[in-house]
Design a protein around this motif. Structure first.
Motif, PDB file in Angstrom:
ATOM      1  N   SER A 168      -3.055   3.023  10.821  1.00 49.40           N
ATOM      2  CA  SER A 168      -2.280   2.105  10.069  1.00 49.40           C
ATOM      3  C   SER A 168      -1.877   0.827   9.845  1.00 49.40           C
ATOM      4  O   SER A 168      -1.984  -0.189   8.593  1.00 49.40           O
ATOM      5  N   ARG A 226       0.902  -1.044   0.035  1.00 43.31           N
ATOM      6  CA  ARG A 226       0.286   0.198   0.268  1.00 43.31           C
ATOM      7  C   ARG A 226       1.047   1.423   0.268  1.00 43.31           C
ATOM      8  O   ARG A 226       1.925   1.231   0.712  1.00 43.31           O
ATOM      9  N   HIS A 282      10.833   5.653   9.215  1.00 42.70           N
ATOM     10  CA  HIS A 282       9.655   5.069   9.865  1.00 42.70           C
ATOM     11  C   HIS A 282      10.383   3.751  11.222  1.00 42.70           C
ATOM     12  O   HIS A 282       9.633   3.599  11.443  1.00 42.70           O
ATOM     13  N   ALA A 319      -0.035   4.821   1.584  1.00 40.80           N
ATOM     14  CA  ALA A 319      -1.037   5.179   2.415  1.00 40.80           C
ATOM     15  C   ALA A 319      -0.058   7.286   2.666  1.00 40.80           C
ATOM     16  O   ALA A 319       0.236   7.825   3.517  1.00 40.80           O
ATOM     17  N   PRO A 320      -0.427   8.002   1.455  1.00 37.54           N
ATOM     18  CA  PRO A 320       0.050   9.339   1.295  1.00 37.54           C
ATOM     19  C   PRO A 320      -0.919  10.017   2.477  1.00 37.54           C
ATOM     20  O   PRO A 320      -2.315  10.190   2.222  1.00 37.54           O
ATOM     21  N   SER A 321      -1.235  10.814   2.598  1.00 41.57           N
ATOM     22  CA  SER A 321      -1.253  12.054   3.700  1.00 41.57           C
ATOM     23  C   SER A 321      -2.191  12.930   2.910  1.00 41.57           C
ATOM     24  O   SER A 321      -0.909  13.476   2.009  1.00 41.57           O
ATOM     25  N   TYR A 323      -1.868   8.765  12.955  1.00 40.74           N
ATOM     26  CA  TYR A 323      -1.420   7.241  12.023  1.00 40.74           C
ATOM     27  C   TYR A 323      -1.224   6.034  12.208  1.00 40.74           C
ATOM     28  O   TYR A 323      -1.673   5.349  12.153  1.00 40.74           O
ATOM     29  N   ARG A 329       8.575   1.716   3.294  1.00 49.04           N
ATOM     30  CA  ARG A 329       8.507   2.919   2.899  1.00 49.04           C
ATOM     31  C   ARG A 329       9.662   3.604   3.659  1.00 49.04           C
ATOM     32  O   ARG A 329      10.433   3.001   3.523  1.00 49.04           O
ATOM     33  N   ASP A 345      -4.420   8.768   3.627  1.00 42.77           N
ATOM     34  CA  ASP A 345      -4.340   8.762   5.125  1.00 42.77           C
ATOM     35  C   ASP A 345      -4.745   9.961   5.872  1.00 42.77           C
ATOM     36  O   ASP A 345      -4.435  10.908   6.115  1.00 42.77           O
TER      37      ASP A 345
HETATM   38  N1  GLU Z   1       1.179   9.040   6.486  1.00 45.87           N
HETATM   39  C1  GLU Z   1       1.882   8.118   6.609  1.00 45.87           C
HETATM   40  C2  GLU Z   1       3.203   9.049   5.767  1.00 45.87           C
HETATM   41  O1  GLU Z   1       2.705   9.504   4.528  1.00 45.87           O
HETATM   42  C3  GLU Z   1       2.478   6.520   6.303  1.00 45.87           C
HETATM   43  C4  GLU Z   1       3.569   5.951   6.453  1.00 45.87           C
HETATM   44  C5  GLU Z   1       3.061   4.563   6.393  1.00 45.87           C
HETATM   45  O2  GLU Z   1       3.438   4.140   4.531  1.00 45.87           O
HETATM   46  O3  GLU Z   1       2.922   3.631   6.874  1.00 45.87           O
HETATM   47  O4  GLU Z   1       4.113   9.073   6.456  1.00 45.87           O
END
Ligand code: GLU
Length: 449
Positions: free
Chosen positions: A188, A6, A206, A8-10, A184, A202, A42
């Motif tokens: 997530s 996935r 992270h 998962a952009p904000s 998040y 990612r 997100d």
């Molecule tokens: N929304 C988070 C970000 O952009 C997602 C991080 C992830 O991939 O878990 O940092």
């Protein structure tokens, strides 16, 4: 096992090269092995998320060719997050804390001044029911922290190899703020479990989160939500050509802007998919081909160097290799379609696709000739062969040389000036046959044609 990843952009800003690289690597990894790519917006932070950014993200991904198999909005899944929070509370893993930001800050400063790590001291765990009731009567609302096990959480990272995070050195993460907002971290994990995500790919920023999130995965699985912790890959971050972190400059490296500047999607994806890997920095044949060639084994551990000069080179390469049938609709849209031969002749001169407009004008006009020496132009016209074919340039320039005595630069530059109105441009030997005799004659006479 079929792969499911996935992105998962904000939706709180435009997509930039940093997050597009994450999207791309997810896509390449999944599609290279016939897997699925999920787009997950997100948007739990309803105050900062906008529909406009969400649409922009979709538009950018589509333009790049990163099509998704499934799409979700976290803002539609609050029921699941409440459910997860309830189960964690029941399991004693989610506890209320009432400190204000100022109180926490003060405690951190005291810890630091004593040379202690600034970790949350878990004072809230000692609160009795009466203490909590008293705090709430004061009008305080709790935020909710996940109680870490405080152990070495280890995983085999596809990019970094064996990875470990000591959760004893971390503060219990806040999962729910006092205004009820889910950060998040929990959504997530819930989504990754519910959606059957097999690999979380990612940025390496992270990595520490992953330590805490693995504990949350395990706690939710133990509480009956989901079955398997995904595998992880943390990619080295992007740095600029000067080696400095790109984070501050990312704002000016948005996909939307690059699209406006006329970059080819395949140049962008080839560049971002290959920097920091052992693959040669060349443009790929297609996104699918990039996917087939992708492997984490090729990814180095040092930061990936993002250099616009490399992108420019790949962009030119993509254009110089672009077959006519792929270019044709875009040529037609610009009213620049003069057929395959012209395209093949002109494309080696392109840095951006739109450059074709100026190049096409050299062929069909109008060009205002620059005639510095009318006598030279007249002499060149006198010896111009009747038939303008592929070999004509060598024959003609030889004849002009014999007639005028001019040679080298003094021979070629005035001819270029007259025929194109400019000092630089495409190879004259290939250009001249495209211009055709009538226009050559007119330009030699100093007429705009
Ligand atoms: N929304 C988070 C970000 O952009 C997602 C991080 C992830 O991939 O878990 O940092």
């Amino acid at each position: 096992m079929s792969v499911k990843v996935r992105f998962a952009p904000s939706p709180t800003g435009k997509l930039h090269v940093g997050n597009v690289r994450t999207a791309l690597v997810n896509w390449l990894f999944a599609k290279g092995q016939g897997g699925q790519f999920v787009l997950r917006i997100d948007d739990t932070d309803l105050a900062r998320s906008t529909l406009e950014y969400e649409r922009g993200i979709e538009e950018d991904l589509t333009w790049l060719g990163l099509v998704w198999d499934e799409r979700h909005n976290q803002s539609k899944r609050f029921d699941r997050y409440h459910e997860a929070a309830d189960r964690l509370k029941a399991a004693g893993r989610l506890y209320p804390a009432y400190e204000t930001a100022e109180e926490l800050d003060r405690r951190r400063k005291v810890q630091l001044s004593r040379g202690l790590p600034p970790i949350y001291d878990r004072a809230a765990l000692d609160l009795t029911a009466a203490d909590k009731a008293a705090l709430e009567a004061e009008g305080r609302k709790p935020h909710w922290r996940f109680k870490l096990d405080g152990r070495r959480v280890a995983w085999e990272d596809l990019s970094r190899g064996h990875a470990e995070v000591d959760t004893a050195s971390m503060s219990d993460p806040v999962l729910i703020r006092e205004d009820g907002l889910y950060l998040y971290t929990l959504p997530s994990v819930v989504d990754d479990l519910d959606m059957g995500i097999t690999h979380v790919i990612r940025g390496e920023d992270h990595t520490t989160n992953t330590g805490a999130q693995i504990e949350i995965f395990e706690a939710l699985i133990a509480a009956g939500m989901g079955s398997e912790v995904p595998r992880f890959a943390h990619m080295p971050l992007l740095v600029g050509a000067d080696g400095a972190a790109l984070s501050k400059r990312l704002g000016s490296l948005s996909v939307a802007e690059m699209r406006e500047q006329g970059y080819e999607p395949l140049a962008i994806t080839s560049h971002l998919g290959r920097i920091g890997t052992s693959d040669a920095l060349e443009v790929g044949e297609s996104l699918e081909a990039l996917g087939r060639g992708f492997s984490f084994d090729k990814m180095g551990r040092s930061p990936a160097r993002y250099d616009t000069e490399d992108l420019d080179r790949l962009n030119a390469q993509a254009l110089h290799a672009m077959p006519y049938d792929r270019a044709q609709p875009r040529l037609a849209a610009l009213d620049c379609d003069l057929g395959e031969t012209v395209w093949n002749t002109l494309r080696p001169n392109l840095a951006r696709f739109d450059d074709i407009q100026a190049l096409t004008r050299l062929v069909r006009g109008p060009v205002s000739p620059v005639v510095e020496d009318p006598a030279f132009a007249a002499a060149a016209l006198e010896v111009l062969p009747e038939t303008i074919d592929d070999g004509v340039w060598a024959i003609w320039t030889e004849a002009v040389k014999a007639r005028t005595g001019a040679k080298g630069k003094a021979l070629f530059m005035p001819l270029r000036h007259i025929l194109t109105g400019q000092e630089r441009g495409p190879d004259m030997a290939s250009l001249v046959p495209l211009i055709g005799r009538d226009r050559i004659v007119q330009r030699l006479r100093g007429e705009t044609a």
